[in-house]
Design a protein around this motif. Sequence first.
Motif, PDB file in Angstrom:
ATOM      1  N   LYS A 132       0.818  -1.204   0.000  1.00 44.36           N
ATOM      2  CA  LYS A 132       0.000   0.000   0.000  1.00 44.36           C
ATOM      3  C   LYS A 132       0.858   1.263   0.000  1.00 44.36           C
ATOM      4  O   LYS A 132       0.404   2.333  -0.426  1.00 44.36           O
ATOM      5  CB  LYS A 132      -0.919   0.021   1.234  1.00 44.36           C
ATOM      6  N   TYR A 133       2.094   1.142   0.465  1.00 47.97           N
ATOM      7  CA  TYR A 133       2.932   2.324   0.669  1.00 47.97           C
ATOM      8  C   TYR A 133       4.233   2.297  -0.129  1.00 47.97           C
ATOM      9  O   TYR A 133       4.773   3.350  -0.471  1.00 47.97           O
ATOM     10  CB  TYR A 133       3.272   2.461   2.157  1.00 47.97           C
ATOM     11  N   LEU A 134       4.722   1.096  -0.424  1.00 52.34           N
ATOM     12  CA  LEU A 134       5.993   0.960  -1.121  1.00 52.34           C
ATOM     13  C   LEU A 134       5.919  -0.217  -2.097  1.00 52.34           C
ATOM     14  O   LEU A 134       5.106  -1.128  -1.932  1.00 52.34           O
ATOM     15  CB  LEU A 134       7.136   0.717  -0.131  1.00 52.34           C
ATOM     16  N   ALA A 135       6.784  -0.173  -3.105  1.00 53.11           N
ATOM     17  CA  ALA A 135       6.874  -1.267  -4.071  1.00 53.11           C
ATOM     18  C   ALA A 135       8.149  -2.058  -3.784  1.00 53.11           C
ATOM     19  O   ALA A 135       9.251  -1.588  -4.072  1.00 53.11           O
ATOM     20  CB  ALA A 135       6.903  -0.719  -5.493  1.00 53.11           C
ATOM     21  N   LYS A 278       3.076   2.155  -6.556  1.00 52.97           N
ATOM     22  CA  LYS A 278       2.584   2.525  -7.889  1.00 52.97           C
ATOM     23  C   LYS A 278       3.719   2.857  -8.864  1.00 52.97           C
ATOM     24  O   LYS A 278       3.465   3.401  -9.947  1.00 52.97           O
ATOM     25  CB  LYS A 278       1.586   3.684  -7.816  1.00 52.97           C
ATOM     26  N   THR A 279       4.964   2.543  -8.499  1.00 52.65           N
ATOM     27  CA  THR A 279       6.035   2.611  -9.491  1.00 52.65           C
ATOM     28  C   THR A 279       5.691   1.596 -10.572  1.00 52.65           C
ATOM     29  O   THR A 279       5.300   0.466 -10.257  1.00 52.65           O
ATOM     30  CB  THR A 279       7.394   2.263  -8.854  1.00 52.65           C
ATOM     31  N   PRO A 280       5.781   1.947 -11.872  1.00 54.80           N
ATOM     32  CA  PRO A 280       5.407   1.011 -12.937  1.00 54.80           C
ATOM     33  C   PRO A 280       6.053  -0.355 -12.754  1.00 54.80           C
ATOM     34  O   PRO A 280       7.266  -0.438 -12.521  1.00 54.80           O
ATOM     35  CB  PRO A 280       5.919   1.705 -14.204  1.00 54.80           C
ATOM     36  N   PRO A 281       5.273  -1.425 -12.824  1.00 52.43           N
ATOM     37  CA  PRO A 281       5.814  -2.780 -12.626  1.00 52.43           C
ATOM     38  C   PRO A 281       6.985  -3.092 -13.547  1.00 52.43           C
ATOM     39  O   PRO A 281       7.892  -3.837 -13.164  1.00 52.43           O
ATOM     40  CB  PRO A 281       4.613  -3.684 -12.938  1.00 52.43           C
ATOM     41  N   GLU A 282       6.966  -2.523 -14.774  1.00 51.25           N
ATOM     42  CA  GLU A 282       8.063  -2.779 -15.705  1.00 51.25           C
ATOM     43  C   GLU A 282       9.385  -2.242 -15.166  1.00 51.25           C
ATOM     44  O   GLU A 282      10.434  -2.852 -15.341  1.00 51.25           O
ATOM     45  CB  GLU A 282       7.758  -2.134 -17.071  1.00 51.25           C
ATOM     46  N   ILE A 283       9.320  -1.088 -14.501  1.00 54.42           N
ATOM     47  CA  ILE A 283      10.538  -0.490 -13.944  1.00 54.42           C
ATOM     48  C   ILE A 283      10.978  -1.257 -12.705  1.00 54.42           C
ATOM     49  O   ILE A 283      12.172  -1.503 -12.510  1.00 54.42           O
ATOM     50  CB  ILE A 283      10.308   1.004 -13.635  1.00 54.42           C
ATOM     51  N   VAL A 284      10.023  -1.648 -11.857  1.00 51.30           N
ATOM     52  CA  VAL A 284      10.352  -2.458 -10.678  1.00 51.30           C
ATOM     53  C   VAL A 284      11.044  -3.743 -11.118  1.00 51.30           C
ATOM     54  O   VAL A 284      12.068  -4.150 -10.549  1.00 51.30           O
ATOM     55  CB  VAL A 284       9.089  -2.781  -9.857  1.00 51.30           C
ATOM     56  N   LYS A 285      10.498  -4.381 -12.146  1.00 53.12           N
ATOM     57  CA  LYS A 285      11.065  -5.627 -12.666  1.00 53.12           C
ATOM     58  C   LYS A 285      12.467  -5.394 -13.214  1.00 53.12           C
ATOM     59  O   LYS A 285      13.381  -6.192 -13.001  1.00 53.12           O
ATOM     60  CB  LYS A 285      10.156  -6.188 -13.757  1.00 53.12           C
ATOM     61  N   GLN A 286      12.658  -4.269 -13.894  1.00 51.76           N
ATOM     62  CA  GLN A 286      13.960  -3.966 -14.476  1.00 51.76           C
ATOM     63  C   GLN A 286      15.019  -3.745 -13.389  1.00 51.76           C
ATOM     64  O   GLN A 286      16.145  -4.234 -13.502  1.00 51.76           O
ATOM     65  CB  GLN A 286      13.861  -2.719 -15.361  1.00 51.76           C
TER      66      GLN A 286
END
Length: 345
Positions: A132-135, A278-286
């Motif tokens: 809810k607060y961080l990715a 809510k950081t884009p999942p693609e960027i989190v994955k990268q």
Amino acid sequence: MSFRAMLFHAMSFRAMLFRTISFRAILLAFTFGCAALPVQAANFPDRPIKLIVPFPPGGGTDVLARVIAQKLNEKWGQAIVVENQPGASGGIGTRAVVNATADGYTLLMASTGALMAAASALGGDGPFDVNKYLAPITVAAAPPYLLVVGPGVPARSAADIIRISKEKPDSLTYGSSGVGAASHLSAVLFESEAGIKMLHVPYKGTGPGVTDLLGGRIDMMFAPAPVVQPFIASGKLKAIGSTDSRRSQFYPNIPTISESGLPGYQSVGWFGLLAPAKTPPEIVKQINEAVVSIMDAKEFRDQLAILGAEPMPQTPDEFGRYINMDVAKWTKLVKDNNIQLPGAK
């Protein structure tokens, strides 16, 4: 055709035309909006990244953050700027990332204590959910803590600490990197299971606590191995136990606390990388893939080994579940011992 009929048909045509244009505009906006995410991820990172450490320089979180920042800089060719924002047991720096723009250019190098502070300040009445607060991105390492004492403390084992504390309650002092930090909670768990009472002295990070331990102003500390290892090697501090359930491969001569006086004791901290929710999942994955690839490299593992740590890569989903289970475990200990965490509601 009457004037009223002509007016009705004209208005109907305009309404139909407006709906058509609006639908096409929405469709185009959705199409380009969805297309922007892969493009954004493909170009990531195209500028420097800020990596916030919610503790002062010199602690375990800071040391590992700088190692990872250097390797990401070499991999991406972009500066990874480590910024220390200490205070409130890690809560100040953590909140800064929670409120940052969710674009991958502000990251958090967190620990058990930082997330406990976040759970205390941000969580509701129900179970804490980090998502809810961080990715979550990945765990960097989960090294055991070492119970270290100053050279003037007459203790060579966990059993000695328990004996001294039972003979003279509150006579021994221990430092921590802050209320609710793993270094604090490890000591609370030790007190609780041993049935003893010691005096807690919280600091704004591990570094200041170790400085006072070296100066003889406190007696002992549960500290991350990477921070105290040089002082153990030089004989300035005595390591009398490891908090893991088995001996560390890096410190085979240091017994576990479980075998040196408190059977069944175990407490392991962690250090990990997170981004704003809510950081884009693609960027989190990268970012996850970049950090995991760094962890797989022998050079990085050797560098962590020198610090007494071992990498523990996870997927973002695995790390999120790990955090939530860890916070739930420590939250129960906090409640059972009436500990007031910083920022608690």
